[in-house]
Design a protein around this motif. Structure first.
Motif, PDB file in Angstrom:
ATOM      1  N   LEU A   1     -10.052 -13.768   3.079  1.00 30.69           N
ATOM      2  CA  LEU A   1      -8.775 -13.480   2.290  1.00 30.69           C
ATOM      3  C   LEU A   1      -8.710 -12.866   0.830  1.00 30.69           C
ATOM      4  O   LEU A   1      -8.058 -11.776   0.843  1.00 30.69           O
ATOM      5  CB  LEU A   1      -7.903 -14.980   1.982  1.00 30.69           C
ATOM      6  CG  LEU A   1      -6.559 -14.748   1.172  1.00 30.69           C
ATOM      7  CD1 LEU A   1      -5.530 -14.109   2.164  1.00 30.69           C
ATOM      8  CD2 LEU A   1      -6.163 -16.222   0.657  1.00 30.69           C
TER       9      LEU A   1
ATOM     10  N   TRP B   1      -1.667 -17.614  -3.974  1.00 37.04           N
ATOM     11  CA  TRP B   1      -1.803 -18.780  -4.812  1.00 37.04           C
ATOM     12  C   TRP B   1      -1.601 -20.013  -4.157  1.00 37.04           C
ATOM     13  O   TRP B   1      -2.121 -20.975  -4.525  1.00 37.04           O
ATOM     14  CB  TRP B   1      -0.466 -18.570  -5.520  1.00 37.04           C
ATOM     15  CG  TRP B   1       0.928 -18.619  -4.947  1.00 37.04           C
ATOM     16  CD1 TRP B   1       1.712 -17.626  -4.433  1.00 37.04           C
ATOM     17  CD2 TRP B   1       1.619 -19.853  -4.789  1.00 37.04           C
ATOM     18  NE1 TRP B   1       2.947 -17.917  -3.992  1.00 37.04           N
ATOM     19  CE2 TRP B   1       2.944 -19.405  -3.865  1.00 37.04           C
ATOM     20  CE3 TRP B   1       1.655 -21.111  -5.204  1.00 37.04           C
ATOM     21  CZ2 TRP B   1       3.772 -20.298  -3.835  1.00 37.04           C
ATOM     22  CZ3 TRP B   1       2.540 -21.929  -4.700  1.00 37.04           C
ATOM     23  CH2 TRP B   1       3.728 -21.299  -4.149  1.00 37.04           C
ATOM     24  N   GLU B   2      -0.930 -19.888  -2.773  1.00 38.39           N
ATOM     25  CA  GLU B   2      -0.940 -21.249  -2.193  1.00 38.39           C
ATOM     26  C   GLU B   2      -2.231 -21.942  -1.842  1.00 38.39           C
ATOM     27  O   GLU B   2      -2.355 -22.961  -2.142  1.00 38.39           O
ATOM     28  CB  GLU B   2      -0.066 -21.096  -0.953  1.00 38.39           C
ATOM     29  CG  GLU B   2       1.363 -21.001  -1.168  1.00 38.39           C
ATOM     30  CD  GLU B   2       2.110 -20.782   0.270  1.00 38.39           C
ATOM     31  OE1 GLU B   2       2.027 -19.650   0.498  1.00 38.39           O
ATOM     32  OE2 GLU B   2       2.918 -21.471   0.369  1.00 38.39           O
ATOM     33  N   ALA B   3      -3.107 -21.033  -1.310  1.00 40.78           N
ATOM     34  CA  ALA B   3      -4.332 -21.513  -0.953  1.00 40.78           C
ATOM     35  C   ALA B   3      -5.305 -21.875  -2.306  1.00 40.78           C
ATOM     36  O   ALA B   3      -5.845 -22.817  -2.270  1.00 40.78           O
ATOM     37  CB  ALA B   3      -5.199 -20.470  -0.332  1.00 40.78           C
TER      38      ALA B   3
ATOM     39  N   GLY C   1       0.498 -13.196  -5.085  1.00 39.45           N
ATOM     40  CA  GLY C   1       1.588 -13.523  -3.904  1.00 39.45           C
ATOM     41  C   GLY C   1       0.554 -13.842  -2.546  1.00 39.45           C
ATOM     42  O   GLY C   1       0.851 -15.123  -2.305  1.00 39.45           O
ATOM     43  N   PRO C   2      -0.472 -13.068  -2.148  1.00 38.15           N
ATOM     44  CA  PRO C   2      -1.154 -13.803  -0.808  1.00 38.15           C
ATOM     45  C   PRO C   2      -2.035 -14.927  -1.235  1.00 38.15           C
ATOM     46  O   PRO C   2      -2.411 -15.585  -0.194  1.00 38.15           O
ATOM     47  CB  PRO C   2      -1.916 -12.554  -0.505  1.00 38.15           C
ATOM     48  CG  PRO C   2      -1.464 -11.204  -1.511  1.00 38.15           C
ATOM     49  CD  PRO C   2      -0.900 -11.948  -2.392  1.00 38.15           C
TER      50      PRO C   2
ATOM     51  N   VAL D   1      -4.430  -7.087   2.598  1.00 38.18           N
ATOM     52  CA  VAL D   1      -3.131  -7.660   2.380  1.00 38.18           C
ATOM     53  C   VAL D   1      -2.594  -7.777   0.812  1.00 38.18           C
ATOM     54  O   VAL D   1      -3.713  -7.585  -0.019  1.00 38.18           O
ATOM     55  CB  VAL D   1      -3.214  -9.202   2.756  1.00 38.18           C
ATOM     56  CG1 VAL D   1      -3.910  -9.598   4.130  1.00 38.18           C
ATOM     57  CG2 VAL D   1      -4.200 -10.017   1.694  1.00 38.18           C
ATOM     58  N   GLY D   2      -1.344  -7.659   0.877  1.00 36.30           N
ATOM     59  CA  GLY D   2      -0.855  -7.387  -0.747  1.00 36.30           C
ATOM     60  C   GLY D   2       0.533  -7.060  -0.788  1.00 36.30           C
ATOM     61  O   GLY D   2       1.347  -7.417   0.205  1.00 36.30           O
ATOM     62  N   ASP D   3       1.083  -6.929  -1.639  1.00 38.80           N
ATOM     63  CA  ASP D   3       2.404  -6.937  -1.890  1.00 38.80           C
ATOM     64  C   ASP D   3       3.167  -5.513  -2.154  1.00 38.80           C
ATOM     65  O   ASP D   3       4.123  -4.959  -1.414  1.00 38.80           O
ATOM     66  CB  ASP D   3       3.026  -7.647  -3.086  1.00 38.80           C
ATOM     67  CG  ASP D   3       4.353  -8.539  -2.614  1.00 38.80           C
ATOM     68  OD1 ASP D   3       5.168  -7.977  -1.955  1.00 38.80           O
ATOM     69  OD2 ASP D   3       4.410  -9.522  -2.857  1.00 38.80           O
TER      70      ASP D   3
END
Ligand code: HDD
Ligand code: HEM
Ligand code: HEM
Lengths: 342, 473
Positions: A321, A56-58, A53-54, A330-332
């Motif tokens: 990150l 994948w975009e990067a 989640g945190p 950071v996480g889900d």
């Protein structure tokens, strides 16, 4: 080293970063596909949400980085690639859209049905996209793309070398992601999950290794330039890859997941590095070298400056990150003690 | 750059029309999401800081908006990724010739988006995990990289309007100066105009959601804040935007006179040109054009004044270039007028809001008509932005690189672009409808008092976004 070679090197480092980081994302999607029905697959899917989640975009900006450097530094080679391999590239682009949208939309889906639909899109695109990326690498390596080559259709993805590239890409992504997911579940203290998942990851690793070994034969026949250098100049990295892969498997078997993921990453990185070292100095194998393809010198120097800026701004931020994600800052799902099975 | 050389004429490809449509569709869709990516971090930052000073409603809003931003960013990122493919897939000859001229801008754009994506990951998933102050500061790099990213990407587009930073000798592109290419003569105005447009689009769209809520009688602090914070960005910017647009027009008068002629519908070069509104431009078979049915603003020479700062100035007409170098006049002209019309109306809206605030100093709870206007201002701003892009892009035709390379010489000769365009339409319709459905359901679930929005594949242990700020070390 010439300026153009320096830029090519940087580009290749980005390719490796994408193979490892983006690859782990793609692989997670493969496990999502294999996770089974709604109830049985829920723990895996939640774990995947949590793990990628945190980040994948990067992780996928690496691909953009590679494309931009390619067209800035080697514009004619870029245009030739895009023209010749338009269909596989188009499928990759489509796969990336479907995959990202599917993943992002699944998380907040209002109903199970909607989540299932989004999930299928995400998971299927996670197989298709790395396959075609790998096949593109295989097609280049087998010397099928030159500056004036006529466009190759979909069949270009199914020549021996490109098929090998595609299958190997999917397999390495899957194995790498499997190890990372194990490591993540282990960190969250979910023994039930890791015990159930480990055998599947071991199988994935064994299959990947077998395909990589067997791949020598089609490569010999279909991509001789690359095959020669893999046995010559690039032999060291090939050995490193094999050893790291074997060590990672053994560590997974022993349950040392946190250490195993480093070896798995090295194994993937060195396969890709082998491709790069093996096909040096060609940009388009057997047709165009780095020196031939180089664009304007001022732009090449500008790209080196841009890389410097990226090294100062992006790399520390990215490491932050990953460190935060790895320490649960950071996480889900978070809760270190929570069992994902519940 | 003085060598305005038309590159070898190649047979126009069948792919031209679908390729243009595909580019317009993917950019036009992407840009809407990009606006939110550019502007939302600043708005969330304001709310988050208010929240840290003890305003729980603001903190709750910041959390919700960051979830929404997460969804919009994701779709924005993937729709942007396909754009970089399309630059090569649809316009290979542009990239072949000029990839290294415009590449550096793209490289810096890439760095900006990298930064944005990284801090997005940290921020959106950092709720309840990072100490509050530090957590809120993660938005700052996002605000900055939104600015730099849009600057560099718009710089590429501005370069297509005002190409510099290279010479053409014997058909070869030489003496490449990528820094000069980035800082071309169009970049600052185009960037500022687009940057303002982004804050207007995002600000009015978000405010509109809460305006509708207020109109439905949900008069709580939650809705008031949700209305006022985005408006605090969008309204002042609406006052400035027409001025920037005016200077953008003057820039065109210098660099791209034919684009201006198309905007004005001016068939022949004239002095003391009046401003005309509406009307349809027609061209006969000899290429003689005229505007019919227009309304003239009764200030002589107004258009001359607007373009050149003098009521007597000459404006170049479409007849200055051969027929095949004129853009489709009516599309450019209608788009421009829609944009300016909306821009003027939104400026009026800002004036109205300011006046009302000054007179009454209350919230806008009871201001039914004002809230209705805000509710439609978001879509209106989107239309203004899209028509603005159409003005710029279609007004540049038939050039992809103004005066240097024709669009038909840049396009791919692949035969299947109709197919990819059709697939893309289906995918985008699906993606946007799914996103709209999910955003609606998120807001519905929040209104029903649900806080954590768990994913539907089973109850999770807990969702961190719902935890209060935990200060951990
Ligand atoms: C490279 C950067 C670039 C950027 C930032 C934009 N465009 Fe563009 N656009 C092109 C690059 C381009 C292009 C590839 O160069 C096209 C294709 C044909 C042409 O002349 O320009 C084009 C064509 C094109 C057309 C079709 C014009 C025609 O051929 O009749 C439209 C309507 C738009 N674009 C709209 C947009 C929108 C809504 C943008 C906002 C995001 C935008 N453009 C930004
Ligand atoms: C040819 C044109 C364009 C290309 C190739 C392009 C490329 C991209 C890419 C690859 C991304 C994804 C990066 C990421 O967020 O991870 C992106 C996002 C973005 N683009 Fe574009 N873009 C184009 C046009 C534009 C224009 C005209 C603007 C407006 C000023 C713009 C503004 C943005 C912004 C602000 C984002 C971040 C959006 C978000 O993350 O939500 N782009 N673009
Ligand atoms: C009444 C005021 C306005 C005037 C006089 C004006 C003028 C212009 C002009 C002359 C251009 C063409 C620039 C070029 O080709 O280089 C343009 C483009 C554009 N306009 Fe406007 N505009 C106005 C309001 C708006 C509003 C309200 C928006 C959006 C909210 C907007 C969004 C855009 C965009 C996105 C472009 C294309 C990209 C760019 O140049 O940045 N405009 N405008």
């Amino acid at each position: 080293m010439s300026v153009a070679e320096a830029v090519a090197l940087i580009m290749f480092v980005a390719v490796i970063a994408y193979a490892v980081l983006g690859g782990a994302d793609f692989g997670s999607g493969v496990w999502d596909l294999l996770a089974g029905g709604t109830r049985r697959g829920a723990p895996t899917r939640r774990l995947i949400d949590h793990a990628i989640g945190p980040v994948w975009e990067a992780n996928h900006v690496w691909l953009i980085f590679v494309l931009v450097y390619l067209w800035s530094a080697f514009p004619e080679a870029f245009a030739a690639l895009m023209r010749t391999l338009a269909i596989p590239f188009w499928l990759v682009g489509l796969g990336i859209v479907l995959r990202g949208a599917g993943f992002a939309l699944r998380k907040y889906s209002p109903t199970l049905g909607a989540a299932r639909a989004a999930g299928i899109v995400f998971a299927a695109a996670s197989v298709i996209t790395p396959f075609f990326l790998g096949s593109i690498a295989g097609t280049i390596a087998s010397g099928r793309v030159g500056l004036d080559t006529e466009p190759l259709g979909l069949s270009s993805a199914f020549t021996p070398a490109s098929l090998l590239g595609g299958v190997l890409a999917v397999c390495t992504c899957t194995y790498l992601a499997g190890v990372l997911l194990l490591s993540e579940a282990h960190r969250l203290g979910d023994v039930g999950f890791t015990d159930g998942f480990r055998p599947r990851v071991l199988v994935a690793g064994a299959v990947t290794g077998a395909i990589a070994l067997a791949g020598v034969f089609p490569l010999r026949a279909d991509a001789p330039t690359l095959a020669d250098e893999l046995a010559g100049r690039a032999a060291v990295v090939v050995v490193v890859s094999a050893v790291a892969g074997a060590v990672s498997l053994e560590l997974v078997r022993r349950g040392a997941y946190r250490r195993a993921r480093w070896f798995a990453a090295v194994a993937v990185a060195s396969i890709v590095a082998g491709w790069g070292i093996g096909q040096y100095p060609w940009v388009l194998v057997d047709h165009v070298t780095i020196a031939d393809a180089a664009g304007g010198r001022a732009t090449l120097i500008g790209l080196l400056v841009a890389t410097g800026v990226a090294a100062v701004l992006v790399v520390p931020a990215m490491i932050t990150l990953f460190v935060l994600a790895d320490s649960n800052k950071v996480g889900d799902l978070g809760n270190p003690g929570s069992s994902l099975n519940k | 750059m003085s060598t305005a050389l038309v590159l070898a004429q190649q047979a126009a490809s069948d792919a031209l029309l679908p390729a243009r449509n595909q580019m317009a569709l993917s950019l036009g869709a992407h840009i809407i999401l990009a606006c939110f990516g550019m502007a939302m971090p600043a708005m969330i930052f304001v709310l988050h800081r208010m929240g840290l000073r003890g305003d729980d409603v603001a903190l709750e809003l910041a959390k919700r908006w960051s979830k929404v931003a997460g969804v919009l960013f994701a779709i924005g990122a993937v729709s942007g990724t396909i754009l970089s493919f399309e630059m090569g897939l649809l316009w290979p000859r542009l990239m072949e010739q000029f990839g290294d001229v415009i590449g550096l801008a793209f490289a810096f754009e890439g760095i900006s988006f990298f930064t944005e994506a990284i801090f997005l990951g940290i921020y959106v998933y950092g709720w309840g995990r990072l100490p509050g102050r530090i957590h809120s500061l993660m938005l700052v790099p996002m605000v900055i990289s939104g600015i730099t990213g849009s600057f560099f990407i718009v710089s590429v587009n501005a370069w297509m309007n005002a190409p510099t930073g290279f010479d053409i000798v014997d058909g070869e592109v030489v003496n490449i100066d990528p820094v000069a290419a980035i800082f071309n003569s169009a970049v600052w105005l185009q960037f500022l105009h687009m940057f303002f447009a982004a804050y207007m689009v995002a600000g009015f769209c978000i405010a509109g959601v809460y305006a509708v809520g207020l109109l439905k009688g949900r008069r709580d602090r939650h809705h008031r804040l949700g209305l006022l914070v985005p408006l605090a960005f969008a309204l002042p910017i609406s006052l400035l935007q027409p001025t920037v647009g005016h200077f953008a027009g003057q820039r065109i008068a210098d660099d791209q006179p034919i684009k201006l002629a198309a905007i004005e519908g001016l068939a022949e070069t004239e002095e003391r040109v009046p401003t005309v509104i509406g009307g349809v431009y027609r061209e006969d078979t000899d290429g003689e054009g005229e505007l019919v049915g227009e309304i003239e603003v009764p200030i002589p020479g107004l258009a001359s004044f607007l373009a050149q700062n003098s009521f007597d100035a000459e404006i170049v007409g479409l007849d200055a270039v051969p027929e095949d170098e004129r853009p489709p006049v009516n599309i450019v002209r209608f788009s421009f007028q829609i944009m300016v019309g909306i821009g003027t109306a939104l400026m009026g809206l800002a004036g109205w809001a300011g006046w009302r605030w000054w007179k009454r100093r209350d919230s806008f709870d009871e201001a039914t008509w004002f809230l209705r206007a805000i509710a439609i201002s978001g879509p209106a701003a989107i239309v203004a932005m899209e028509t603005g892009w159409i003005t710029t892009e279609v007004g540049r035709q038939p050039w992809i690189v103004h005066g240097i390379m024709r669009t038909e010489d840049a396009v791919t000769d692949a035969g299947w672009v109709w197919l990819t365009l059709s697939v893309l339409i289906v995918v985008y319709v699906g993606m946007f409808s799914a996103a709209a459905m999910i955003l609606r359901s998120m807001s519905q679930r929040w209104r029903d008092g649900e806080k954590d929005l768990t994913s539907p594949y089973g109850p999770s242990a807990f969702d961190p976004i719902d935890e209060h700020e935990v200060v951990s070390t």
